[in-house]
Design a protein around this motif. Structure first.
Motif, PDB file in Angstrom:
ATOM      1  N   HIS A 117     -44.768  38.412 105.172  1.00 56.47           N
ATOM      2  CA  HIS A 117     -43.525  38.507 105.778  1.00 56.47           C
ATOM      3  C   HIS A 117     -42.896  39.984 105.682  1.00 56.47           C
ATOM      4  O   HIS A 117     -42.662  40.628 106.551  1.00 56.47           O
ATOM      5  N   ARG A 176     -33.397  44.153 122.973  1.00 62.73           N
ATOM      6  CA  ARG A 176     -32.289  44.867 123.327  1.00 62.73           C
ATOM      7  C   ARG A 176     -32.343  45.720 124.627  1.00 62.73           C
ATOM      8  O   ARG A 176     -31.326  45.879 125.479  1.00 62.73           O
ATOM      9  N   ARG A 226     -36.945  42.701 118.449  1.00 61.66           N
ATOM     10  CA  ARG A 226     -35.602  42.659 118.832  1.00 61.66           C
ATOM     11  C   ARG A 226     -35.231  44.167 119.325  1.00 61.66           C
ATOM     12  O   ARG A 226     -34.279  44.330 120.440  1.00 61.66           O
ATOM     13  N   TRP A 227     -35.948  45.187 119.326  1.00 62.27           N
ATOM     14  CA  TRP A 227     -35.673  46.532 119.947  1.00 62.27           C
ATOM     15  C   TRP A 227     -36.066  46.227 121.520  1.00 62.27           C
ATOM     16  O   TRP A 227     -35.329  46.643 122.453  1.00 62.27           O
ATOM     17  N   GLY A 236     -40.819  41.547 114.060  1.00 63.51           N
ATOM     18  CA  GLY A 236     -39.605  41.103 114.618  1.00 63.51           C
ATOM     19  C   GLY A 236     -38.745  42.286 114.843  1.00 63.51           C
ATOM     20  O   GLY A 236     -37.583  42.194 115.794  1.00 63.51           O
ATOM     21  N   HIS A 237     -38.614  43.394 114.187  1.00 62.54           N
ATOM     22  CA  HIS A 237     -37.967  44.482 114.509  1.00 62.54           C
ATOM     23  C   HIS A 237     -38.154  45.327 115.845  1.00 62.54           C
ATOM     24  O   HIS A 237     -37.530  45.370 116.672  1.00 62.54           O
ATOM     25  N   ALA A 238     -39.546  45.186 116.160  1.00 63.82           N
ATOM     26  CA  ALA A 238     -40.070  45.722 117.332  1.00 63.82           C
ATOM     27  C   ALA A 238     -39.670  44.733 118.542  1.00 63.82           C
ATOM     28  O   ALA A 238     -39.231  45.143 119.622  1.00 63.82           O
ATOM     29  N   THR A 249     -41.751  41.229 109.592  1.00 62.30           N
ATOM     30  CA  THR A 249     -40.708  41.937 109.593  1.00 62.30           C
ATOM     31  C   THR A 249     -40.899  43.146 110.530  1.00 62.30           C
ATOM     32  O   THR A 249     -40.197  43.335 111.658  1.00 62.30           O
ATOM     33  N   PRO A 250     -41.904  43.905 110.572  1.00 61.46           N
ATOM     34  CA  PRO A 250     -42.159  45.049 111.432  1.00 61.46           C
ATOM     35  C   PRO A 250     -42.203  44.305 113.060  1.00 61.46           C
ATOM     36  O   PRO A 250     -41.515  44.882 114.015  1.00 61.46           O
TER      37      PRO A 250
END
Length: 355
Positions: free
Chosen positions: A104, A120, A116-117, A112-114, A109-110
Motif C-alpha cells: 500500500h 483531474r 487522481r492527477w 492512486g496519486h498518479a 498510494t503512488p
C-alpha cells in the motif's frame, strides 16, 4: 398508644353467615387435615432426601464436571489455544499485514496519486469545457420551449375555463346543491325515526329484562356466593392452621416414639454393652497385638539392617580379593603458601638485580 385503643366494632353478621360457618369449618377441617399431614410428611421427606442424597450427589456431580470438563478445557485454552493463537497472530502480522502495508505504501498510494492527477487533468481540460457547451445549448433550448409552452398553456386554460369550469359551477350552484339538501333532510328524518323505534324496541326487549335479571337474580345469588366463598376461605385458613398444629403434634409424637423405640435402646446398647466390650477388646487384643506388631517390625528392621551390612562387607571382601586394595588418592596440600619477605629500599624485583 395503639394497645389502649378499643377494638374496632365489627359489622353485624347475618343469620346466613352464622348458619354456614360451623358446618363449612367442620367439613373443611375434615378434608384439610389429611392433606396437611401428607404435605408435612412430604416436606420432611424432601428435606431428609435433600440433606442425605441430593446435596452429596450434587457436590459429586459438580466435582466430576469440574474434573472432566472445566479443567481440561482450561488447560486446553491455556496451554494449546493461547500459544497457537499467539503464533498465528505473529505469522499473520509477518506474512500478511506487513507485506500489504508495504504494498500500500510503496505501490498503491503512488499509483492512486498518479491516477487522481490524470483524472483531474482530464476533467479540467476536456470534460469541463464540453459540459459548459452542453449547458449553454440546454439553456437556449429551454428558453425557446418555455416561450412556446406559455402560449399554448394560456390558450388551453381559457378554453377549459369557459367550456368546463363555468358550466360546472352553475350546475353545482343551481341544481346539485338544492337536490342534495332535500335528500339530506329526508335521510335525517328517516334515520331519526328508525333510530327511535330501534332504541325503544331494544330497551323493551333486551335492556329491561337484563336489568331485572341482574337486579333480582344475579345480585342476590352473587351476594350468597360471595358469603359462601368468604366463609370457605376463612374455614380453609383456620383448618390449615389447625392441621398444622395437629401435624406438629403428630410429628413430635412420632419422633418421641421413634426415639424411645430405636434411639434410646441403641444408645443404651452402645453405652452398656458395646463400649465395655470395645474397651476390653482394645486392652486385651488390640494393644498387645499392636505392641507385638511394633516389636516384630523393629526386629525385622534390625535384621534387614544387619543383612545389608553383611552383604556390603562380603561384597567389599570379594572386590579386595579379585582386584586388590583400591588406590588411595593423594592428599592435596591445602595449606597456604609461605609469605614472601617484605620489600626494602635495598632490594630489587628485577631478574638481574635479584638477590
Amino acid at each position: 398508644m395503639d394497645l389502649d385503643k378499643p377494638p374496632a366494632p365489627q359489622p353485624p353478621e347475618g343469620c346466613l353467615v352464622v348458619a354456614l360457618r360451623l358446618p363449612v369449618r367442620i367439613v373443611v377441617l375434615v378434608l384439610v387435615v389429611p392433606v396437611r399431614l401428607a404435605w408435612d410428611a412430604l416436606v420432611a421427606a424432601g428435606r431428609f432426601l435433600y440433606a442425605t442424597v441430593l446435596r452429596p450427589l450434587g457436590r459429586a456431580l459438580r466435582w466430576a464436571g469440574r474434573a472432566l470438563f472445566v479443567r481440561p478445557f482450561v488447560a486446553l485454552w491455556r496451554w494449546v489455544l493461547v500459544p497457537v493463537g499467539t503464533a498465528l497472530r505473529w505469522l499473520g502480522r509477518v506474512l500478511v499485514v506487513a507485506p500489504l502495508g508495504r504494498l500500500h505504501a510503496r505501490l498503491l498510494t503512488p499509483l492512486g496519486h498518479a491516477l487522481r492527477w490524470a483524472a483531474r487533468g482530464v476533467v479540467t481540460h476536456l470534460l469541463a469545457p464540453f459540459g459548459r457547451g452542453l449547458a449553454w445549448l440546454a439553456r437556449a433550448a429551454g428558453a425557446l420551449l418555455a416561450a412556446a409552452g406559455i402560449g399554448v398553456f394560456t390558450g388551453a386554460a381559457w378554453l377549459v375555463r369557459y367550456m368546463l369550469v363555468v358550466p360546472a359551477r352553475w350546475l353545482y350552484t343551481h341544481v346539485l346543491s338544492p337536490v342534495g339538501r332535500a335528500l339530506l333532510w329526508v335521510a335525517e328524518a328517516l334515520v331519526t325515526g328508525a333510530g327511535t323505534v330501534l332504541y325503544w324496541t331494544a330497551r323493551v326487549v333486551f335492556v329491561l329484562p337484563a336489568l331485572a335479571l341482574w337486579r333480582w337474580v344475579l345480585v342476590p345469588v352473587g351476594r350468597v356466593l360471595a358469603v359462601v366463598a368468604r366463609e370457605v376461605a376463612d374455614a380453609l385458613g383456620h383448618a390449615w392452621r389447625v392441621a398444622g398444629h395437629l401435624s406438629r403434634v403428630v410429628g413430635r409424637a412420632l419422633g418421641t416414639l421413634f426415639r424411645w423405640i430405636f434411639v434410646e435402646p441403641a444408645r443404651w446398647v452402645y453405652r452398656t454393652v458395646l463400649t465395655p466390650v470395645g474397651h476390653v477388646v482394645r486392652d486385651v487384643v488390640l494393644r498387645p497385638a499392636a505392641r507385638a506388631a511394633r516389636e516384630v517390625g523393629r526386629v525385622t528392621r534390625l535384621t534387614l539392617a544387619a543383612a545389608r551390612e553383611t552383604l556390603r562387607e562380603t561384597r567389599r571382601d570379594v572386590r579386595r580379593a579379585l582386584f586388590g586394595e583400591p588406590r588411595q588418592p593423594a592428599e592435596a596440600d591445602r595449606r597456604e603458601p609461605p609469605a614472601r619477605d617484605p620489600r626494602t629500599l635495598g632490594s630489587s624485583t628485577t631478574v638481574l638485580t635479584k638477590d
